[in-house]
Design an enzyme around this catalytic site. Structure first.
Site, PDB file in Angstrom:
ATOM      1  N   HIS A 172       5.934   1.905  19.178  1.00  0.00           N
ATOM      2  CA  HIS A 172       4.812   2.192  18.270  1.00  0.00           C
ATOM      3  C   HIS A 172       4.857   3.666  17.845  1.00  0.00           C
ATOM      4  O   HIS A 172       3.890   4.413  17.972  1.00  0.00           O
ATOM      5  CB  HIS A 172       3.473   1.879  18.946  1.00  0.00           C
ATOM      6  N   GLY A 189       0.836  -1.191   0.000  1.00  0.00           N
ATOM      7  CA  GLY A 189       0.000   0.000   0.000  1.00  0.00           C
ATOM      8  C   GLY A 189       0.871   1.241   0.000  1.00  0.00           C
ATOM      9  O   GLY A 189       2.023   1.215  -0.454  1.00  0.00           O
ATOM     10  N   ALA A 233       3.719  -2.647  11.124  1.00  0.00           N
ATOM     11  CA  ALA A 233       2.298  -2.726  10.784  1.00  0.00           C
ATOM     12  C   ALA A 233       1.454  -2.845  12.043  1.00  0.00           C
ATOM     13  O   ALA A 233       1.092  -1.842  12.659  1.00  0.00           O
ATOM     14  CB  ALA A 233       2.069  -3.920   9.846  1.00  0.00           C
ATOM     15  N   ARG A 234       1.133  -4.071  12.438  1.00  0.00           N
ATOM     16  CA  ARG A 234       0.423  -4.378  13.668  1.00  0.00           C
ATOM     17  C   ARG A 234       1.105  -5.582  14.308  1.00  0.00           C
ATOM     18  O   ARG A 234       1.515  -6.517  13.603  1.00  0.00           O
ATOM     19  CB  ARG A 234      -1.058  -4.691  13.397  1.00  0.00           C
ATOM     20  N   GLU A 254       1.101  -4.192  24.136  1.00  0.00           N
ATOM     21  CA  GLU A 254       1.912  -2.976  24.279  1.00  0.00           C
ATOM     22  C   GLU A 254       1.640  -2.297  25.607  1.00  0.00           C
ATOM     23  O   GLU A 254       0.462  -2.054  25.931  1.00  0.00           O
ATOM     24  CB  GLU A 254       1.628  -2.017  23.108  1.00  0.00           C
TER      25      GLU A 254
END
Length: 333
Positions: A281, A153, A234-235, A264
């Protein structure tokens, strides 16, 4: 009066200093809650009177939506909407939007910084020198190495653009295939196993969906080179963290750099590994990206209140771009 609630880390909120004033000028009542200091039960109590909910990483699930009878609009202060139950929101007549692509440059910059850190052991060298050790680590050049992109993306394409300047070979895997951009950037699409087997560096930038949950697991890590380095911006849930920890402990791959984690803050087990680089993050944490998101947020709230079409609507099957949303608020003025 329309009530707007923003739950976000105060760190990010301070980077958008004009948002409160802008929303107040629309005649709305604006409240900010620091997500790091607000417990879930307090949020569920507060949100019962809220009409527009702006959120960062908090969960807008069925429980929260059911606790908010006046809620008409949920806006993600960012791109990923995996923390929002968009299907249930649609069932309830609640509109959902995000701000896609606004932090792509910021995340791509961090991804490439982590890649360079893995190639040249920059964090480890910094820690050693500061502890009084003068130890030289042999690293790797990027020139001619293969970068595997899981996700192509906006972030993946920006990472590829940076990698092209380092003369890297690039493979990509993902459901979204922009062939025009791939040709321009000299990226070749391939199957996931092929990407993992051939890449010296693997960078994950795909969204979290049911089919990408634990996409990188024990079986797939075993397909990677022993000298490979994994980067996840990303995640956290895209990677099976326990499988990755085991692989790092057993030196099945050379190392990993993680900006996101399944939980987290992360467990002490992973942050204690010498071959893991960990950041908090922080991919989208730049002043430029936050201010772009701030402007999109303001403009969409303005459109919503004034019964104009919304930008960046997201939901299964799509949401009509002309929402007619202002009818919900006409009685509040």
């Amino acid at each position: 009066m329309v009530k707007v609630l923003l739950t976000l880390s105060e760190f990010f909120y301070r980077a958008a200093p004009q948002l409160k004033e802008k929303i107040a000028r629309l005649g709305a009542e604006f409240t900010f809650l620091d997500s790091n200091k607000t417990v879930r039960q307090d949020l569920l109590t507060y949100i019962k009177d809220v009409h527009i909910y702006l959120l960062g990483i908090e969960k807008a699930d069925r429980e929260l939506i059911d606790a908010a009878p006046n809620l008409r609009y949920i806006m993600k202060f960012g791109a990923g909407v995996d923390n929002i139950d968009t299907e249930y929101a649609r069932e309830k007549g609640i509109y959902v939007t995000n701000a896609p692509g606004q932090n792509a440059s910021s995340v791509a910059d961090l991804a490439f910084g982590l890649l360079l850190s893995g190639a040249r052991y920059i964090p480890q060298s910094d820690a050693a020198v500061k502890s009084g050790l003068w130890h030289v680590s042999m690293g790797y050049e990027l020139d001619g190495k293969t970068l595997g992109l899981i996700g192509f993306g906006e972030i993946g394409k920006k990472i590829a653009r940076r990698a092209s300047d380092f003369n890297m070979n690039m493979l990509a895997y993902g459901t979204y295939k922009d062939y025009k951009a791939a040709k321009r950037l000299n990226v070749r699409f391939s199957e996931l196993d092929d990407v993992l087997a051939k890449s010296d560096f693997v960078c994950i930038s795909t969204s979290l969906r049911p089919d990408t949950y634990h996409l990188i697991n024990e079986e797939r890590i075993a397909k990677m080179k022993k000298t490979a380095f994994l980067i996840n911006i990303a995640r956290g849930e895209v990677v099976d963290e326990n499988a990755l920890i085991q692989a790092l402990e057993e030196n099945m791959i050379r190392g990993a750099a993680l900006d996101v984690f399944e939980s987290e803050p992360p467990s002490s087990r992973i942050i204690g590994l010498a071959n893991a680089v960990c950041t908090a993050h922080t991919g989208g944490a730049t002043y430029e990206s936050i201010r772009r998101i701030e402007e999109i947020t303001y403009q969409n709230i303005k459109r919503f209140i004034e019964n104009e079409p919304l930008a960046f609507c997201v939901a299964p099957g799509g949401i009509p771009t002309s929402t007619g949303a202002g009818r919900w608020f006409s009685h509040l003025y």
